[in-house]
Scaffold this motif. Structure first.
Motif, PDB file in Angstrom:
ATOM      1  N   LYS A  83      -9.212  11.476   3.798  1.00 21.95           N
ATOM      2  CA  LYS A  83      -9.618  10.161   3.300  1.00 21.95           C
ATOM      3  C   LYS A  83      -9.273   9.093   4.331  1.00 21.95           C
ATOM      4  O   LYS A  83      -8.467   9.327   5.245  1.00 21.95           O
ATOM      5  CB  LYS A  83      -8.907   9.843   1.983  1.00 21.95           C
ATOM      6  N   LYS A  84      -9.883   7.939   4.166  1.00 26.01           N
ATOM      7  CA  LYS A  84      -9.508   6.815   5.015  1.00 26.01           C
ATOM      8  C   LYS A  84      -9.080   5.654   4.136  1.00 26.01           C
ATOM      9  O   LYS A  84      -9.706   5.363   3.111  1.00 26.01           O
ATOM     10  CB  LYS A  84     -10.643   6.417   5.943  1.00 26.01           C
ATOM     11  N   HIS A  85      -7.990   5.025   4.542  1.00 27.61           N
ATOM     12  CA  HIS A  85      -7.452   3.881   3.814  1.00 27.61           C
ATOM     13  C   HIS A  85      -7.505   2.656   4.717  1.00 27.61           C
ATOM     14  O   HIS A  85      -7.056   2.696   5.864  1.00 27.61           O
ATOM     15  CB  HIS A  85      -6.010   4.127   3.391  1.00 27.61           C
ATOM     16  N   GLN A  94      -9.548   3.335  -4.117  1.00 28.33           N
ATOM     17  CA  GLN A  94     -10.899   3.197  -3.573  1.00 28.33           C
ATOM     18  C   GLN A  94     -11.054   3.865  -2.200  1.00 28.33           C
ATOM     19  O   GLN A  94     -12.113   3.750  -1.572  1.00 28.33           O
ATOM     20  CB  GLN A  94     -11.259   1.716  -3.459  1.00 28.33           C
ATOM     21  N   ASP A  95     -10.028   4.563  -1.734  1.00 29.26           N
ATOM     22  CA  ASP A  95     -10.115   5.216  -0.432  1.00 29.26           C
ATOM     23  C   ASP A  95     -11.276   6.195  -0.398  1.00 29.26           C
ATOM     24  O   ASP A  95     -11.432   7.038  -1.297  1.00 29.26           O
ATOM     25  CB  ASP A  95      -8.818   5.946  -0.114  1.00 29.26           C
ATOM     26  N   VAL A 151      -5.720   1.800  -2.957  1.00 26.88           N
ATOM     27  CA  VAL A 151      -5.713   3.203  -2.555  1.00 26.88           C
ATOM     28  C   VAL A 151      -6.718   4.003  -3.378  1.00 26.88           C
ATOM     29  O   VAL A 151      -7.348   4.954  -2.881  1.00 26.88           O
ATOM     30  CB  VAL A 151      -4.292   3.784  -2.692  1.00 26.88           C
ATOM     31  N   ILE A 165       0.448   5.559  -0.581  1.00 29.72           N
ATOM     32  CA  ILE A 165      -0.455   6.693  -0.785  1.00 29.72           C
ATOM     33  C   ILE A 165       0.386   7.920  -1.101  1.00 29.72           C
ATOM     34  O   ILE A 165       1.244   8.318  -0.302  1.00 29.72           O
ATOM     35  CB  ILE A 165      -1.314   6.959   0.469  1.00 29.72           C
ATOM     36  N   ASP A 184       0.845  -1.195   0.000  1.00 28.82           N
ATOM     37  CA  ASP A 184       0.000   0.000   0.000  1.00 28.82           C
ATOM     38  C   ASP A 184       0.883   1.247   0.000  1.00 28.82           C
ATOM     39  O   ASP A 184       1.735   1.422   0.884  1.00 28.82           O
ATOM     40  CB  ASP A 184      -0.887   0.041   1.232  1.00 28.82           C
ATOM     41  N   THR A 187      -6.404  -2.750   0.915  1.00 25.50           N
ATOM     42  CA  THR A 187      -7.376  -2.431  -0.141  1.00 25.50           C
ATOM     43  C   THR A 187      -6.751  -1.434  -1.105  1.00 25.50           C
ATOM     44  O   THR A 187      -5.808  -0.720  -0.754  1.00 25.50           O
ATOM     45  CB  THR A 187      -8.665  -1.844   0.451  1.00 25.50           C
ATOM     46  N   THR A 203      -7.401   0.879   9.774  1.00 25.05           N
ATOM     47  CA  THR A 203      -7.887   2.047   9.050  1.00 25.05           C
ATOM     48  C   THR A 203      -7.041   3.258   9.385  1.00 25.05           C
ATOM     49  O   THR A 203      -6.869   3.604  10.563  1.00 25.05           O
ATOM     50  CB  THR A 203      -9.361   2.336   9.411  1.00 25.05           C
TER      51      THR A 203
END
Length: 716
Positions: free
Chosen positions: A229-231, A239-240, A237, A197, A195, A235, A212
């Motif tokens: 945003k929340k990650h 789709q955050d 990134v 970001i 992941d 999942t 999260t």
């Protein structure tokens, strides 16, 4: 004197100013006509506008910056031995193998460690033993020396450990532009997760589920903080989910946890307004507004003991304004100011800067008479943490746990290295945790004092001074005067191991606490912004004239230093009082005020209309134009100048000082040196790493010592 004079031995036998003869010609930037238009019809010609390249790819522009750097190299070549001597002195004062003061959080002690010869810190934690002390069971969180390998710049803006102590999220910057990339690491296995970001601010918060992460996304052009945003780890990134978006581009945004860890809060702040919205950390959902934003109402909130505690300038129940702030409380379900109850009253003579909440007491950071202090509110009354010097700086340190009677705070002065104490609020016992080690430094050889200068309009300006004992106020010494004077940022009298090299050469160092800062309360700030900005500049000049009259410095041996908005100050005083200063040191200077503030795509512009004014309105345009350093350059004799910038600076773009120096050279009638150094791999804060910045400072100070005719040989 020939430029071939390069040995330190010869440097020490001759006046340094002799080295400024027989210089090569400086670079000459091309002029290209360009009109800068304002919405109200005003136009200005900017012949060097072409130097702006947002992508930093224009070959002609880069060639010009490289030519300026080559010129600095050539001009400064005779001073290389002095520069090297200064660098070795500064670095020689550093204890290279050194740890920070550990702080305890959730069963671990956290600290940073430097090792001999390494440029970057190692972030470390150690388990707390059964008795709470620090065990020998250490774990490396991040080794920045490894992460920075092969990179011209590297910085960690923020790192956060998950609530279960297993996962690490950290934000890294590899060019100094303050566009951070977030990465994740498993602290138990060492695994680096895939992941990644990108394009965020260094502001990270984990939710209680330990998977999260909330973060703040930046606009890629303006670098404004626009979305939270929340990650969810593991999942995509892309789709955050966006949990909050700020539509008003005059606000900055940040995110954090409350003192009791019960809430995650988003704080948005402009120059004159604030708003906080929070959600439970255990089950994050909607972020509920604590009190709706309102112009000229600022507040910051924390939660502890089942209530909100809020620092605010909002009027109290009596309707009276609170420019120096007051503290109120509110119930946990508060959603409006109507629910706020007075706790700590506003005072005209005391400015409340912040607070820290504990189970048994509250610590309040305050300012009075231009100095910091800490007030302790306890169940049985109140008291103040004591200070022993006339000019000092005192502030709250890291106090990560609320269930303790011990308060940690930092103390320093112009003669006292940074010191961390803890005081027991029940018994008044004080413990020294650490004083910054400064090899070879003896504080008994130096003296500090506080003087007050009457400005031309009658305002009393505090000034902090330091010099080596034995100094005589006979009007012969060289002096470096520093100030900032913007954004309500206070420049406190902190110890500087760099400045020791100046004091040891007989110089006086002065900090002018001018209007535009907040040393004397909110009014001090308000009287140095918008249509009162000129006070910032005249205060600085008035301080210089006073110190010269009082014998602290020779009239022709005064240097001035400022950076960023302090560089605006340097540009303004150079135009207004060029004969007052022998040399100006200006780092990442904000000198093209009107053009920058007319462009909302430039980072910081829209956030700062309430600081400088919006030049799209003609009254602001005219006033800003009256002091903008670039626009007010004229055909006159300017002092010697050393101007520095970073190619990747996101706060003051490199083209401002580049254009300024080019136009200055066109108009300057003096033969004094003007040099312009661009760090091609750095941003607003200069090169990364603990040693590299000292090379830059050594070069700048070598230039200054040369111009002031200060001896290269320090006193021993």
């Amino acid at each position: 004197m020939s430029l071939r004079l390069t040995t330190l031995a010869l440097l020490m036998t001759l006046p340094l100013s002799a080295l400024s003869a027989d210089l090569p010609p400086p670079p000459d930037a091309a002029k290209k006509p360009h009109q800068v238009k304002a919405p109200h019809g005003a136009t200005r010609n900017d012949e060097y506008y072409w130097l702006r390249d947002d992508k930093r790819e224009n070959k002609e522009m880069l060639a010009y910056l490289q030519a300026e750097n080559a010129y600095v190299d050539k001009v400064m070549a005779p001073l290389k031995p002095l520069q090297e001597a200064l660098y070795n002195e500064i670095v020689g004062r550093i204890k290279q193998d050194d740890d920070s003061v550990p702080y305890r959080e959730r069963g671990w002690w956290y600290f940073t460690r430097f090792k001999t010869g390494q440029d970057y810190a190692v972030y470390v934690r150690a388990r707390a033993a059964a008795d709470g002390s620090q065990s020998q069971d250490e774990q490396v969180l991040l080794d920045l020396n490894v992460l920075a390998k092969g990179k011209g710049y590297y910085d960690i803006g923020d790192y956060e450990v998950s609530q279960d102590n297993r996962l690490l999220a950290y934000a890294e910057d590899t060019n100094g532009r303050r566009q951070y990339t977030v990465r994740f690491r498993n602290l138990e296995t060492g695994e680096l997760y895939p992941d990644v970001i990108q394009g965020v601010s260094p502001n990270l918060v984990w939710a209680d589920d330990n998977k999260t992460l909330f973060y703040v996304e930046n606009d890629p052009e303006t670098l404004l903080t626009v979305r939270v945003k929340k990650h969810v780890l593991g999942t995509p990134v892309a789709q955050d989910a966006v949990v909050y978006e700020e539509k008003d581009d005059s606000f900055y945004m940040g995110i954090g946890r409350t003192r009791d860890d019960k809430y995650i809060c988003i704080a948005v702040d402009s120059t004159v307004s604030s708003e906080a919205r929070c959600t439970p950390a255990a089950n994050p959902g909607e972020f509920v507004v604590l009190a709706p934003r309102e112009r000229d109402v600022e507040y910051s909130a924390d939660h502890h003991g089942g209530r909100w505690v809020i620092r605010t300038n909002a009027p109290g129940a009596d309707g009276k304004s609170a420019p120096n702030y007051r503290i109120v409380t509110a119930p946990s379900d508060s959603t409006s100011r109507a629910q706020w109850a007075d706790w700590v009253a506003h005072r005209d003579d005391v400015f409340i800067e912040g607070f820290e909440l504990f189970d048994g007491f509250t610590a309040i950071a305050e300012r009075s008479d231009g100095l910091e202090r800490i007030r302790l509110l306890k169940k049985d009354g109140e008291e103040y943490v004591k200070a022993d010097e006339p000019a000092y700086s005192m502030g709250l340190a890291v106090n990560s746990e609320a269930d303790t009677p011990w308060l940690r705070y930092t103390y320093t002065s112009l003669t006292t290295p940074s010191t961390t104490y803890e005081v027991n609020t029940n018994t008044s016992e004080r413990r020294l945790l650490k004083q910054q080690p400064v090899i070879g430094y003896d504080p008994s050889k130096y003296a500090t004092e506080r003087v007050w200068v009457t400005a031309r309009d009658g305002a009393k300006i505090p000034v902090s001074l330091v010099y080596r004992k034995g100094f005589k106020r006979d009007g012969s010494a060289a002096m470096l005067q520093y100030a900032y004077g913007s954004y309500g940022v206070s420049m406190d009298p902190n110890f500087s191991m760099v400045n020791v090299s100046l004091l040891d050469r007989g110089m006086v160092y002065a900090i002018a606490h001018i209007r535009g800062g907040q040393e004397m309360g909110r009014k001090w700030y308000d009287d140095g912004k918008l249509f009162r900005k000129q006070n910032t500049f005249t205060d600085f000049i008035d301080v210089t004239h006073h110190l010269v009259r009082e014998g602290y410095a020779a009239k022709d041996r005064v240097a001035a230093f400022g950076g960023s908005a302090g560089g605006l100050l340097m540009g303004a005083i150079s135009n207004m009082a060029p004969d007052t200063y022998r040399v100006i040191l200006s780092q990442v200077p904000f000198v093209d005020v009107v053009t920058t503030m007319l462009d909302p795509t430039i980072p910081l512009t829209t956030n700062e209309y309430d600081e400088w004014g919006n030049p799209e309105k003609k009254d602001y345009y005219d006033y800003m134009l009256s002091y903008s350093p670039y626009d007010n350059l004229s055909k006159q004799a300017y002092p010697a100048m050393f101007v520095g910038t970073g190619l990747w600076d996101s706060q003051v773009q490199y083209w401002e000082p580049a254009k300024y120096v080019a136009r200055l050279r066109d108009l300057n009638t003096s033969k004094d040196l003007v040099v312009f150094r661009t760090n091609m791999e750095a941003g607003h804060g200069g090169k990364s790493g603990r040693f590299q910045r000292f090379r830059e400072q050594a070069e700048m100070f070598a230039f200054m010592l040369d111009q002031l005719g200060v001896s290269a040989e320090p006193q021993r």
